[in-house]
Design a protein around this motif. Structure first.
Motif, PDB file in Angstrom:
ATOM      1  N   SER A  90      78.555  43.145  51.326  1.00  0.00           N
ATOM      2  CA  SER A  90      78.335  44.415  50.630  1.00  0.00           C
ATOM      3  C   SER A  90      78.314  44.166  49.123  1.00  0.00           C
ATOM      4  N   ARG A  91      77.127  44.009  48.600  1.00  0.00           N
ATOM      5  CA  ARG A  91      76.992  43.766  47.162  1.00  0.00           C
ATOM      6  C   ARG A  91      77.479  44.965  46.346  1.00  0.00           C
ATOM      7  N   GLU A  92      77.386  46.177  46.935  1.00  0.00           N
ATOM      8  CA  GLU A  92      77.841  47.369  46.224  1.00  0.00           C
ATOM      9  C   GLU A  92      79.352  47.332  46.014  1.00  0.00           C
ATOM     10  N   ILE A  93      80.088  46.995  47.080  1.00  0.00           N
ATOM     11  CA  ILE A  93      81.546  46.904  46.965  1.00  0.00           C
ATOM     12  C   ILE A  93      81.918  45.784  46.007  1.00  0.00           C
ATOM     13  N   GLY A  94      81.224  44.667  46.101  1.00  0.00           N
ATOM     14  CA  GLY A  94      81.491  43.554  45.190  1.00  0.00           C
ATOM     15  C   GLY A  94      81.220  43.922  43.746  1.00  0.00           C
ATOM     16  N   GLY A  95      80.103  44.593  43.501  1.00  0.00           N
ATOM     17  CA  GLY A  95      79.772  45.017  42.138  1.00  0.00           C
ATOM     18  C   GLY A  95      80.784  46.008  41.598  1.00  0.00           C
ATOM     19  N   LEU A  96      81.195  46.950  42.434  1.00  0.00           N
ATOM     20  CA  LEU A  96      82.200  47.930  42.025  1.00  0.00           C
ATOM     21  C   LEU A  96      83.529  47.240  41.724  1.00  0.00           C
ATOM     22  N   THR A  97      83.902  46.290  42.567  1.00  0.00           N
ATOM     23  CA  THR A  97      85.152  45.552  42.355  1.00  0.00           C
ATOM     24  C   THR A  97      85.109  44.773  41.050  1.00  0.00           C
ATOM     25  N   LEU A  98      84.015  44.065  40.802  1.00  0.00           N
ATOM     26  CA  LEU A  98      83.891  43.312  39.550  1.00  0.00           C
ATOM     27  C   LEU A  98      83.922  44.241  38.340  1.00  0.00           C
ATOM     28  N   ALA A  99      83.265  45.382  38.455  1.00  0.00           N
ATOM     29  CA  ALA A  99      83.250  46.336  37.345  1.00  0.00           C
ATOM     30  C   ALA A  99      84.652  46.855  37.056  1.00  0.00           C
ATOM     31  N   ILE A 100      85.406  47.179  38.090  1.00  0.00           N
ATOM     32  CA  ILE A 100      86.768  47.683  37.891  1.00  0.00           C
ATOM     33  C   ILE A 100      87.665  46.589  37.326  1.00  0.00           C
ATOM     34  N   LEU A 151      78.914  51.946  34.184  1.00  0.00           N
ATOM     35  CA  LEU A 151      78.886  51.511  32.789  1.00  0.00           C
ATOM     36  C   LEU A 151      79.575  50.162  32.639  1.00  0.00           C
ATOM     37  N   ALA A 152      80.695  49.979  33.330  1.00  0.00           N
ATOM     38  CA  ALA A 152      81.416  48.707  33.266  1.00  0.00           C
ATOM     39  C   ALA A 152      80.561  47.566  33.820  1.00  0.00           C
ATOM     40  N   ALA A 153      79.867  47.822  34.917  1.00  0.00           N
ATOM     41  CA  ALA A 153      79.027  46.780  35.522  1.00  0.00           C
ATOM     42  C   ALA A 153      77.883  46.393  34.585  1.00  0.00           C
ATOM     43  N   ILE A 154      77.242  47.396  34.003  1.00  0.00           N
ATOM     44  CA  ILE A 154      76.134  47.118  33.078  1.00  0.00           C
ATOM     45  C   ILE A 154      76.650  46.387  31.841  1.00  0.00           C
ATOM     46  N   THR A 155      77.800  46.829  31.334  1.00  0.00           N
ATOM     47  CA  THR A 155      78.391  46.175  30.166  1.00  0.00           C
ATOM     48  C   THR A 155      78.713  44.722  30.467  1.00  0.00           C
ATOM     49  N   LEU A 156      79.254  44.466  31.653  1.00  0.00           N
ATOM     50  CA  LEU A 156      79.573  43.099  32.063  1.00  0.00           C
ATOM     51  C   LEU A 156      78.328  42.228  32.044  1.00  0.00           C
ATOM     52  N   VAL A 157      77.263  42.722  32.615  1.00  0.00           N
ATOM     53  CA  VAL A 157      76.013  41.952  32.662  1.00  0.00           C
ATOM     54  C   VAL A 157      75.493  41.681  31.253  1.00  0.00           C
ATOM     55  N   TYR A 158      75.504  42.695  30.407  1.00  0.00           N
ATOM     56  CA  TYR A 158      74.996  42.509  29.043  1.00  0.00           C
ATOM     57  C   TYR A 158      75.877  41.572  28.221  1.00  0.00           C
ATOM     58  N   LEU A 159      77.194  41.657  28.383  1.00  0.00           N
ATOM     59  CA  LEU A 159      78.071  40.733  27.662  1.00  0.00           C
ATOM     60  C   LEU A 159      77.821  39.291  28.083  1.00  0.00           C
ATOM     61  N   VAL A 160      77.674  39.070  29.383  1.00  0.00           N
ATOM     62  CA  VAL A 160      77.382  37.719  29.860  1.00  0.00           C
ATOM     63  C   VAL A 160      76.022  37.267  29.339  1.00  0.00           C
ATOM     64  N   ALA A 161      75.048  38.160  29.327  1.00  0.00           N
ATOM     65  CA  ALA A 161      73.714  37.806  28.827  1.00  0.00           C
ATOM     66  C   ALA A 161      73.777  37.399  27.359  1.00  0.00           C
TER      67      ALA A 161
END
Length: 179
Positions: A90-100, A151-161
Motif C-alpha cells: 500500500s503505497r498510500e499508507i507508506g506515503g502517509l506514514t513517511l509524511a507523518i 503538504l508534508a509528503a510534497i514538502t519531503l519530496v521537494y526538500l530531497v529534490a
C-alpha cells in the motif's frame, strides 16, 4: 615536491562528474514528478525495512544463546518486515506514514530549537529573539505539516529534490577541482 603535487592533481574526476549529473537529473525528475518520487521513497523504505528485518533475524540466530534479551531483536525483525510489506502493498499508507514521520521530525527539531535558544539570552538578546522567532515559525510549519500529511509528503519530496540538486552541483564542481 612534484610527486606530492601530481598525487593531488590527477586529472578530471569522471566519477564525481557523472554522479553529480545523475543527482541533478534525479532532482529534476523529482521536481517534475513529485507523486512518483514519493512512491519511489515508499518503495525504497519498504525494501530497506524488509532488509533490516532480515538483518535482525540474522542477529537473533547468532546471539539468541548469548543475550537474554535477544528476543527483542526477533520482535523488531517481525515489525520491520511487516512494515516493509505494508509499504510495498500500500503505497498510500507508506506515503502517509513517511509524511507523518517527516512532520514529527520537524516538530521535534522545532521544540529542541526553542529549548536550546534560551541559553542565547546570556550572550545576545537580539540573537536570542531572532532564534526564538525562527524556531516558533518552524514549530508552526511543523504543526501545519502534521495536520496536512499531503503538504508534508510534497514538502519531503521537494526538500530531497533540492538536496539532490545542491549535492549534485557540488559533485560537478568537485570533479573540476580534482584536475
Amino acid at each position: 615536491m612534484n610527486d606530492i603535487y601530481n598525487s593531488r592533481h590527477q586529472g578530471f574526476d569522471w566519477g564525481s562528474f557523472i554522479a553529480g549529473i545523475l543527482l541533478v537529473v534525479a532532482s529534476f525528475l523529482l521536481l517534475r514528478y513529485p507523486g512518483r518520487g514519493l512512491s519511489a521513497f515508499v518503495f525504497v523504505f519498504g525494501i530497506l525495512s524488509i532488509l533490516q528485518g532480515i538483518i535482525w533475524i540474522s542477529a537473533y540466530v547468532k546471539f539468541h544463546n548469548i543475550f537474554d534479551l535477544s528476543w527483542v531483536t526477533l520482535i523488531s525483525a517481525i515489525v520491520d518486515i511487516v512494515i516493509g510489506v505494508l509499504f510495498l502493498c500500500s503505497r498510500e499508507i507508506g506515503g502517509l506514514t513517511l509524511a507523518i514521520l517527516f512532520a514529527i521530525w520537524f516538530l521535534a527539531d522545532s521544540i529542541i530549537g526553542i529549548i536550546f535558544s534560551w541559553h542565547l539570552r546570556e550572550y545576545s538578546t537580539g540573537y536570542f529573539v531572532l532564534c526564538l522567532i525562527l524556531n516558533i515559525v518552524s514549530l508552526i510549519i511543523a504543526f501545519a505539516l502534521l495536520f496536512n500529511p499531503v503538504l508534508a509528503a510534497i514538502t519531503l519530496v521537494y526538500l530531497v529534490a533540492f538536496w539532490l540538486m545542491v549535492f549534485g552541483i557540488n559533485e560537478i564542481f568537485v570533479s573540476w577541482m580534482h584536475r
